[in-house]
Enzyme design. Structure first.
Site, PDB file in Angstrom:
ATOM      1  N   GLN A 191       0.638  -1.517  -0.051  1.00 10.78           N
ATOM      2  CA  GLN A 191      -0.581  -0.066  -0.069  1.00 10.78           C
ATOM      3  C   GLN A 191       0.537   1.417  -0.364  1.00 10.78           C
ATOM      4  O   GLN A 191       0.402   2.086  -0.335  1.00 10.78           O
ATOM      5  CB  GLN A 191      -1.041   0.073   0.933  1.00 10.78           C
ATOM      6  N   PHE A 222      -5.808  -4.096   3.152  1.00 10.35           N
ATOM      7  CA  PHE A 222      -6.530  -3.810   5.107  1.00 10.35           C
ATOM      8  C   PHE A 222      -5.859  -3.039   5.596  1.00 10.35           C
ATOM      9  O   PHE A 222      -5.987  -3.041   6.626  1.00 10.35           O
ATOM     10  CB  PHE A 222      -7.193  -5.612   4.611  1.00 10.35           C
ATOM     11  N   GLU A 226       0.334  -1.320   4.548  1.00 13.88           N
ATOM     12  CA  GLU A 226       0.382  -0.281   5.127  1.00 13.88           C
ATOM     13  C   GLU A 226       1.814   0.062   5.238  1.00 13.88           C
ATOM     14  O   GLU A 226       2.413   0.641   4.414  1.00 13.88           O
ATOM     15  CB  GLU A 226      -0.628   0.778   5.841  1.00 13.88           C
ATOM     16  N   ARG A 304      -5.870   7.404  17.190  1.00 13.08           N
ATOM     17  CA  ARG A 304      -6.799   7.021  16.131  1.00 13.08           C
ATOM     18  C   ARG A 304      -8.063   7.171  17.499  1.00 13.08           C
ATOM     19  O   ARG A 304      -8.789   7.426  16.912  1.00 13.08           O
ATOM     20  CB  ARG A 304      -7.100   6.765  14.753  1.00 13.08           C
ATOM     21  N   ARG A 336      -8.186  -1.692   9.022  1.00 13.29           N
ATOM     22  CA  ARG A 336      -8.878  -1.146   8.655  1.00 13.29           C
ATOM     23  C   ARG A 336      -9.734  -0.726  10.040  1.00 13.29           C
ATOM     24  O   ARG A 336     -10.369  -0.996  10.452  1.00 13.29           O
ATOM     25  CB  ARG A 336     -10.015  -2.516   7.362  1.00 13.29           C
ATOM     26  N   PHE A 338      -7.964   1.520  12.210  1.00 15.23           N
ATOM     27  CA  PHE A 338      -6.814   1.962  12.323  1.00 15.23           C
ATOM     28  C   PHE A 338      -6.953   2.446  14.067  1.00 15.23           C
ATOM     29  O   PHE A 338      -6.697   3.152  14.203  1.00 15.23           O
ATOM     30  CB  PHE A 338      -6.470   3.013  11.700  1.00 15.23           C
ATOM     31  N   THR A 433      -3.503  11.427  10.447  1.00 11.73           N
ATOM     32  CA  THR A 433      -3.790  11.848  11.390  1.00 11.73           C
ATOM     33  C   THR A 433      -2.526  12.689  11.682  1.00 11.73           C
ATOM     34  O   THR A 433      -2.206  13.877  12.269  1.00 11.73           O
ATOM     35  CB  THR A 433      -3.462  11.544  12.548  1.00 11.73           C
ATOM     36  N   GLU A 705     -12.829   2.788   5.221  1.00 11.75           N
ATOM     37  CA  GLU A 705     -12.658   1.990   6.731  1.00 11.75           C
ATOM     38  C   GLU A 705     -13.775   2.367   7.455  1.00 11.75           C
ATOM     39  O   GLU A 705     -14.350   1.022   8.079  1.00 11.75           O
ATOM     40  CB  GLU A 705     -11.547   2.654   7.388  1.00 11.75           C
TER      41      GLU A 705
HETATM   42  N1  MTE Z   1     -11.093  -2.369   0.453  1.00 13.23           N
HETATM   43  C1  MTE Z   1     -10.525  -3.996  -0.428  1.00 13.23           C
HETATM   44  N2  MTE Z   1     -11.804  -4.289  -1.741  1.00 13.23           N
HETATM   45  N3  MTE Z   1      -9.848  -4.446  -0.150  1.00 13.23           N
HETATM   46  C2  MTE Z   1      -8.496  -3.489   0.683  1.00 13.23           C
HETATM   47  O1  MTE Z   1      -7.927  -3.329   1.095  1.00 13.23           O
HETATM   48  N4  MTE Z   1      -8.683  -1.842   2.216  1.00 13.23           N
HETATM   49  C3  MTE Z   1      -9.424  -1.188   3.331  1.00 13.23           C
HETATM   50  C4  MTE Z   1     -10.869   0.466   2.303  1.00 13.23           C
HETATM   51  N5  MTE Z   1     -11.247  -0.739   1.929  1.00 13.23           N
HETATM   52  C5  MTE Z   1      -9.629  -2.723   1.265  1.00 13.23           C
HETATM   53  C6  MTE Z   1     -10.573  -2.031   1.122  1.00 13.23           C
HETATM   54  C7  MTE Z   1      -8.825  -0.279   4.253  1.00 13.23           C
HETATM   55  S1  MTE Z   1      -7.616  -0.330   5.240  1.00 13.23           S
HETATM   56  C8  MTE Z   1      -8.250   1.322   3.590  1.00 13.23           C
HETATM   57  S2  MTE Z   1      -7.881   2.202   4.546  1.00 13.23           S
HETATM   58  C9  MTE Z   1      -9.232   1.503   2.153  1.00 13.23           C
HETATM   59  O2  MTE Z   1      -9.645   0.733   1.508  1.00 13.23           O
HETATM   60  C10 MTE Z   1      -8.118   2.350   1.051  1.00 13.23           C
HETATM   61  O3  MTE Z   1      -8.674   2.739   0.347  1.00 13.23           O
HETATM   62  P1  MTE Z   1      -9.553   4.532  -0.223  1.00 13.23           P
HETATM   63  O4  MTE Z   1      -8.586   5.614   0.785  1.00 13.23           O
HETATM   64  O5  MTE Z   1      -9.304   4.178  -2.315  1.00 13.23           O
HETATM   65  O6  MTE Z   1     -10.889   4.001   0.586  1.00 13.23           O
HETATM   66  N1  LUZ Z   2      -2.372   5.052   8.556  1.00  9.53           N
HETATM   67  C1  LUZ Z   2      -1.768   6.412   8.838  1.00  9.53           C
HETATM   68  C2  LUZ Z   2      -4.125   5.539   8.635  1.00  9.53           C
HETATM   69  O1  LUZ Z   2      -0.836   5.926   8.436  1.00  9.53           O
HETATM   70  N2  LUZ Z   2      -2.746   7.231   9.390  1.00  9.53           N
HETATM   71  C3  LUZ Z   2      -4.280   7.681   9.819  1.00  9.53           C
HETATM   72  O2  LUZ Z   2      -3.812   8.602  10.739  1.00  9.53           O
HETATM   73  C4  LUZ Z   2      -4.556   6.609   9.608  1.00  9.53           C
HETATM   74  N3  LUZ Z   2      -5.850   6.250   9.552  1.00  9.53           N
HETATM   75  C5  LUZ Z   2      -6.408   5.115   9.218  1.00  9.53           C
HETATM   76  C6  LUZ Z   2      -5.832   4.457   8.508  1.00  9.53           C
HETATM   77  N4  LUZ Z   2      -4.321   5.139   8.291  1.00  9.53           N
HETATM   78 MO1  MOS Z   3      -6.606   1.712   5.900  1.00  7.35          MO
HETATM   79  S1  MOS Z   3      -6.150   0.377   7.361  1.00  7.35           S
HETATM   80  O1  MOS Z   3      -5.623   2.550   6.080  1.00  7.35           O
HETATM   81  O2  MOS Z   3      -4.871   0.247   4.770  1.00  7.35           O
END
Ligand code: MTE
Ligand code: LUZ
Ligand code: MOS
Length: 751
Positions: A191, A222, A226, A304, A336, A338, A433, A705
């Site tokens: 990610q 998910f 990251e 968070r 997801r 966080f 954040t 999320e």
């Molecule tokens: N949806 C799918 N299908 N697969 C994923 O890995 N990750 C989730 C969410 N939805 C995820 C998902 C998480 S943890 C985040 S932070 C957001 O997607 C990230 O994508 P976005 O910022 O485009 O919403």
């Molecule tokens: N990742 C991060 C995150 O580095 N900072 C954030 O605030 C955060 N919030 C949600 C999911 N990932």
């Molecule tokens: Mo989502 S926990 O911010 O990758």
């Protein structure tokens, strides 16, 4: 618009890391992880493994040319253990061999002697030992001590949530290839392409510009990729650096489960005070976060948790303290929500406890305390609230009174089956954040045939961000989506990316795409004005047709683009976006950290089997604040997936480490994830379209999320069903509510 990946997904043609054709001479890596959770390495014996014919080389920390350090927030995590190990599975050596099988069997031939030290897996014990990753933090609003004196009712308790395995369908992995002039190209299932690039540069002691990270898409992240995709990519990069050969490593599912961190488990103490009208006057909470053996993202997750510790309620007096506790488990990480879900569970537990103590429904307390526009969160930001709108819409749309009376009738006429329901309001802040992370870039090219290519820092992981990027360009240029292609995420094209996380990828990268497209459009319009001999301001482009003064001209998009090129007009642009107006001062823990909040409310109904302890989720009916969705189908997928993932976390996914810090739930036979039978029999989503201006892309609020947190409602619905069977049950607030726990709860008693 459908997800642009749906065609190749359903035909099995989408390319993931393991689908990349191998270059001749590719070697394969496998990591030897520590067999014990804590101790001093006395001896590492690689001889038998090294003697294998297919083994090319085994690397240890001694082979690292730069720094043996991959910590992101705190530099406390070596890539490879030096003389100590801190968790079972901690990488100690990297085997590189001519086949996957050889690499895996060589790993089994490595021997280690470790002087074992005490293993701590409980965050409260770690905290007592003073084993914290970062100093504790406290968020404060008002004066809780004084406020408790005036409360009519005070309730205290403990609430715990377990971890959660990410279980992305594609396990962690990477493929590194040597390039000329000592550069390295890495395909990584990450990610955070820039995190891979930066840490690899540090470990190899080379500049970032020599490392090209490329990501087409992930089979899910998910949050698990990251930060934690980095080490696997560096392992490949390290071997490529030394051997000048392509090196690939895709983890076996059991390696992935054992060696990578998960959602942070939390154990928390709460104290809630209400006045006689059920207004929450004071709330004190102490969070003990189980961070694992290194900081990873845990300090940010912890932050968070504090931000979301009052969920969607206004509480005038808050004191929330959080400890990030170092334990001998794999470093836990983003997942997801966080830390948000962990914080929200505790206040929902506090409210449930108060409701049970007062003999009323939790919803009586919930609805009286929903935050209103202008009221302040404990961190100083004032709400622009949709909490009450969502709550009221749920009541009217789904005829809550009828649901309640049906449940009552069912429970009166059944003794061995019971039903329960719950309300789960959510409130989630959008923005990283860490303020500096709220920036993104996009590169847009318009080619001479009128087709368009887009690159951004966003990583596609199933959430549909590429589809949204394409929609932005299509809308700004007003051309057919078929004319646009979204490229892989690549650090040579887009630099210094924030990870695709915090649900903010579509907002940040989408705005960067918008900015780039608008600049190109302006230049193209000037060319049209020149050709059509009018002012630029009366030129409009609509559906690939050019209009001057609302009259369609004899000039198509394709012709106009070519004309611009012939006039030597720049048809490319690099857009940069940084969220305006956000700030936070962590010396006083106050500020305005979020671009906006996402709200929603879900009702969950469940049926439990009081002989077997099994249960079904009958329905989740929700009203979700989308702002104005730019893609209803993609967003529906996010809600459905989030709800089911949340239900999994709250009910069946049970991570078990033994006292030695060994993962016992290390395969899909011992770790239960939701399947099609776990999906609520009914899942209704109402799109609350709110017209308030916000900082979301096209006012389409982030959706990645927040829906996971609706799953928390299932826990409380199950609890209410247990109480319907046995009002004296002494079941505590310990998620997940597995069938075993539910069964024990049914037949336990406070008396
Ligand atoms: N949806 C799918 N299908 N697969 C994923 O890995 N990750 C989730 C969410 N939805 C995820 C998902 C998480 S943890 C985040 S932070 C957001 O997607 C990230 O994508 P976005 O910022 O485009 O919403
Ligand atoms: N990742 C991060 C995150 O580095 N900072 C954030 O605030 C955060 N919030 C949600 C999911 N990932
Ligand atoms: Mo989502 S926990 O911010 O990758």
């Amino acid at each position: 618009m459908r997800n642009i990946d749906s065609y190749t997904h359903t035909r099995g043609e989408s390319v993931y890391l393991d689908d990349i054709p191998l270059t001749a001479g590719t070697l394969f890596g496998a990591v030897y992880g520590s067999p014990v959770a804590h101790g001093k390495i006395l001896k590492l014996d690689l001889s038998e493994a090294e003697a294998m014919e297919e083994v090319v080389r085994i690397f240890t920390y001694r082979d690292i040319p730069g720094k043996n350090q991959i910590g992101g927030i705190v530099p406390d995590e070596p890539l490879l253990a030096e003389d100590e190990v801190h968790y079972n599975g901690m990488p100690v050596a990297l085997v590189v061999a001519t086949s996957v099988e050889a690499a895996q069997s060589a790993v089994k031939k490595i021997k280690i002697e470790v002087e074992q030290h005490t293993v701590v897996t409980d965050p409260r014990i770690a905290q007592k030992n003073g084993s914290l990753l970062v100093p504790p933090r406290t968020f404060k609003l008002g004066d809780t001590q004084k406020a408790f004196e005036s409360c009519a009712h005070i309730f205290e308790g403990i609430a715990e949530t377990n971890g959660q395995e990410h279980l992305y369908i594609e396990t962690q992995g990477a493929y590194a290839l040597p390039a000329e002039n000592a550069a390295i190209k890495v395909y990584s299932s990450t990610q955070g392409p820039t995190a891979v690039q930066r840490h690899m540069a540090d470990v190899l002691g080379i500049p970032m510009h020599r490392i090209e990270v490329d990501v087409t898409r992930l089979g899910g992240g998910f949050g698990g990729k990251e930060d934690q995709a980095t080490s696997w990519a560096i392992f490949c990069g390290l071997a490529t650096y030394h051997l000048k050969k392509p090196v690939k490593y895709c983890l076996h599912r059991m390696e992935d489960m054992r060696m990578t961190g998960k959602r942070n488990p939390y154990s928390s103490d709460f104290k809630i005070g209400l006045d006689k009208d059920l207004k929450i006057i004071a709330y004190e909470v102490t969070f003990f976060q189980n961070a694992g053996a290194a900081a990873d993202l845990s300090p940010a997750v912890l932050e968070r948790t504090l931000f979301h510790c009052t969920n969607s309620y206004f509480v005038p007096n808050v004191k929330a303290t959080a400890y990030s506790c170092r334990t001998n488990l794999p470093p836990n990480t983003a997942f997801r929500g966080f830390g948000g879900p962990q914080g929200m569970f505790v206040i929902e537990a506090a409210i449930a406890k108060a409701a049970e103590g007062l003999g009323i429904a939790a919803s009586e307390i919930q609805k009286k305390n929903l935050i209103q526009t202008g009221e302040e969160f404990s961190y100083g930001q004032k709400a622009e609230s949709e909490a009450i709108v969502c709550w009221e819409k749920v009541q009217s749309l789904y005829d809550v009174e009828k649901i309640k009376s049906e449940i009552n009738a069912f429970n009166t006429s059944n003794t061995l089956y019971k039903k329960g329901m719950s309300f789960m309001p959510i409130c989630f802040g959008i923005s990283f954040t860490k303020i500096l992370m709220n920036q993104a870039r996009a590169l847009v090219h318009v080619y001479t045939d009128g087709s368009v290519s887009i690159s951004t820092g966003a990583v596609e992981m199933g959430q549909g961000v590429n589809t949204k990027m394409l929609q932005v360009a299509a809308a700004i240029f007003s051309i057919s989506p078929n004319k646009i292609k979204v490229n892989s995420t690549n650090t040579y094209r887009i630099a210094n990316t924030s990870p695709t996380a915090a649900s903010a990828a579509a907002d940040l990268n989408g705005k960067a795409v918008q900015i780039a497209c608008e600049k190109i459009l302006e230049r193209i319009k000037a060319v049209a004005a020149e050709i059509l001999k009018c002012g630029s301001s009366v030129i409009e482009i609509n559906g690939e047709k050019i209009y001057a003064n609302k009259e369609v001209a004899d000039l198509s998009w394709d012709q106009l683009v070519m004309a611009a090129y012939l006039k030597r007009v720049n048809l490319s642009e690099h857009g940069h976006y940084a969220t305006p107006g956000i700030h936070f001062d962590n010396t006083i823990e106050k500020g305005h950290p979020f671009a906006y909040h996402v709200y929603g409310t879900a009702i969950t109904t469940v049926t439990i089997d009081c002989l077997r302890g099994t249960y079904e989720v009958d329905a989740v009916k929700l009203v979700h604040d989308f702002g104005t969705t730019m893609n209803a189908i993609v967003d529906k997928g996010q809600i459905e997936g989030g709800v089911v993932q949340g239900i999994g976390w709250m009910t069946m996914e049970e991570i078990v480490y033994d006292a030695e810090g060994r993962l016992r739930s290390n395969a899909l036979s011992t770790y239960k994830v939701p399947d099609i039978y776990s999906v609520p029999k009914e899942l209704n989503i109402h799109y609350l379209e709110t017209l308030n201006d916000n900082l979301a892309i096209f006012r389409s609020k982030a959706v990645g999320e927040p829906p996971l947190m609706y799953g928390i409602g299932t826990y409380f619905a199950l609890r209410n069903a247990i109480k319907a069977f046995n009002p004296n049950s002494n079941i505590g607030f310990f998620a997940p509510m597995t069938p075993e726990k539910l069964l024990m709860g049914l037949y336990s008693s406070t008396k």
